[in-house]
Write an enzyme that holds these catalytic residues in place. Structure first.
Site, PDB file in Angstrom:
ATOM      1  N   SER A  85       9.447 -32.054 -19.133  1.00 40.89           N
ATOM      2  CA  SER A  85       8.771 -31.084 -20.000  1.00 40.89           C
ATOM      3  C   SER A  85       7.404 -31.615 -20.406  1.00 40.89           C
ATOM      4  O   SER A  85       7.127 -32.824 -20.304  1.00 40.89           O
ATOM      5  CB  SER A  85       9.630 -30.865 -21.255  1.00 40.89           C
ATOM      6  OG  SER A  85       8.931 -30.175 -22.270  1.00 40.89           O
ATOM      7  N   TYR A  93      14.646 -33.198 -28.925  1.00 40.93           N
ATOM      8  CA  TYR A  93      14.215 -32.695 -27.624  1.00 40.93           C
ATOM      9  C   TYR A  93      13.116 -33.582 -27.043  1.00 40.93           C
ATOM     10  O   TYR A  93      13.176 -33.976 -25.868  1.00 40.93           O
ATOM     11  CB  TYR A  93      13.729 -31.258 -27.761  1.00 40.93           C
ATOM     12  CG  TYR A  93      13.360 -30.622 -26.452  1.00 40.93           C
ATOM     13  CD1 TYR A  93      14.346 -30.106 -25.621  1.00 40.93           C
ATOM     14  CD2 TYR A  93      12.033 -30.526 -26.039  1.00 40.93           C
ATOM     15  CE1 TYR A  93      14.022 -29.518 -24.406  1.00 40.93           C
ATOM     16  CE2 TYR A  93      11.701 -29.937 -24.840  1.00 40.93           C
ATOM     17  CZ  TYR A  93      12.698 -29.438 -24.016  1.00 40.93           C
ATOM     18  OH  TYR A  93      12.367 -28.862 -22.816  1.00 40.93           O
TER      19      TYR A  93
END
Length: 292
Positions: A140, A153
């Site tokens: 990501s 995250y």
């Protein structure tokens, strides 16, 4: 398609029930791959698998459960043959301040995104060595630049980046190629759920223009499919994300400066409370025990 190197090859995708995983499964099926789809949301997984052409094996697996992953790997090689490619896509997220986060939920994000990715590689690595195959880790923008209110995250995605580089170095002499995909905001149920929370909407709104744009899942899946076919070392979606590698040392100070202005107001308005697991992908965690 007859010209795809994936035709009649076994490809494993984790987190395949919806979102990027489901879109990727569709794109891979169109390339003629035999698909093994893994997810712990069985109804959604079966619906995704039923809509695909060709040979598809759907297995209910929680990637945080190492024993279940090894059993799934055995089922895949027995029923479809050893995989030539594995895409570690499974991931979940939680929003909110770290100080107020529930420790069990915070840990669950790490277990799925980081530990689950490593356990996926461990379960299928013998097959990839046998086939001189390809392992693609979905990472990501958060792997490059951490953001406030997404501590679990961001920590997990930074972790999978380091793990991927290490795995590549350890397996190259076996003929295994290892790649990493850096994804920006993608139009999935998880992102749409996150947008229901004012603090997370503001998080994205305060990013530079290109960084806050949302990519369609099918466009992301097409790029990922090409990366698997080409055994790419790195893929950036959108492509401009590659530039952040050149400036990543400057990102934390910029984030700090922006959040010093924004977070006090969000805290005053009580908008930084934990969201719980985001999106329908996190719903099975509310009805089953982790690893179940």
């Amino acid at each position: 398609m007859d010209d795809s190197p994936l035709k009649d090859r076994t490809v494993v995708v984790t987190g395949a029930a919806r979102g990027v995983g489901a879109a990727l499964a569709t794109a891979l099926a169109r390339r003629g791959a035999r698909l093994a789809l893994l997810d712990h949301d069985e109804p959604a997984l079966e619906a995704t698998a039923a809509a695909l052409p060709g040979t598809t094996l759907a297995l209910r697996v929680d990637v945080a459960d190492g024993e279940a992953l090894h059993a799934a790997a055995e089922a895949v090689r027995r029923r479809l043959g050893p995989p030539s490619a594995v895409v570690a896509n499974a991931g979940i997220a939680e929003g909110g301040s770290f100080a107020e986060s529930d420790p069990a939920t915070w840990r669950r994000v790490i277990d799925v995104n980081l530990i689950g990715s490593a356990q996926t590689a461990r379960a299928f690595l013998p097959d990839l060595i046998r086939t001189a195959g390809y392992h693609l880790q979905i990472a990501s923008l958060a792997s490059i630049g951490a953001a406030p209110l997404m501590s679990a995250y961001c920590a997990s995605k930074s972790g999978v980046e380091a793990f991927t580089h290490t795995l590549r170095a350890e397996t190259a002499h076996h003929g295994v190629a290892v790649g990493i995909a850096y994804l920006g905001w993608t139009d999935t149920d998880l992102i749409r759920d996150a947008d229901r929370y004012a603090a997370l909407r503001e998080l994205r709104a305060h990013m530079p223009g290109p960084a806050r744009r949302v990519q369609p899942a099918d466009i992301v899946a097409a790029r990922l499919t090409h990366a698997v076919e080409q055994r790419r070392t790195a893929v950036y979606i959108p492509r401009w994300l590659r530039l952040t590698q050149l400036t990543r040392a400057a990102i934390p100070p910029l984030v700090l400066r922006a959040t010093r202005r924004t977070l006090p107001r969000l805290e005053t308005e009580q908008l930084v409370h934990p969201t719980g697991l985001l999106g329908p992908g996190g719903h099975p965690d509310r009805t089953t025990t982790p690893g179940g």
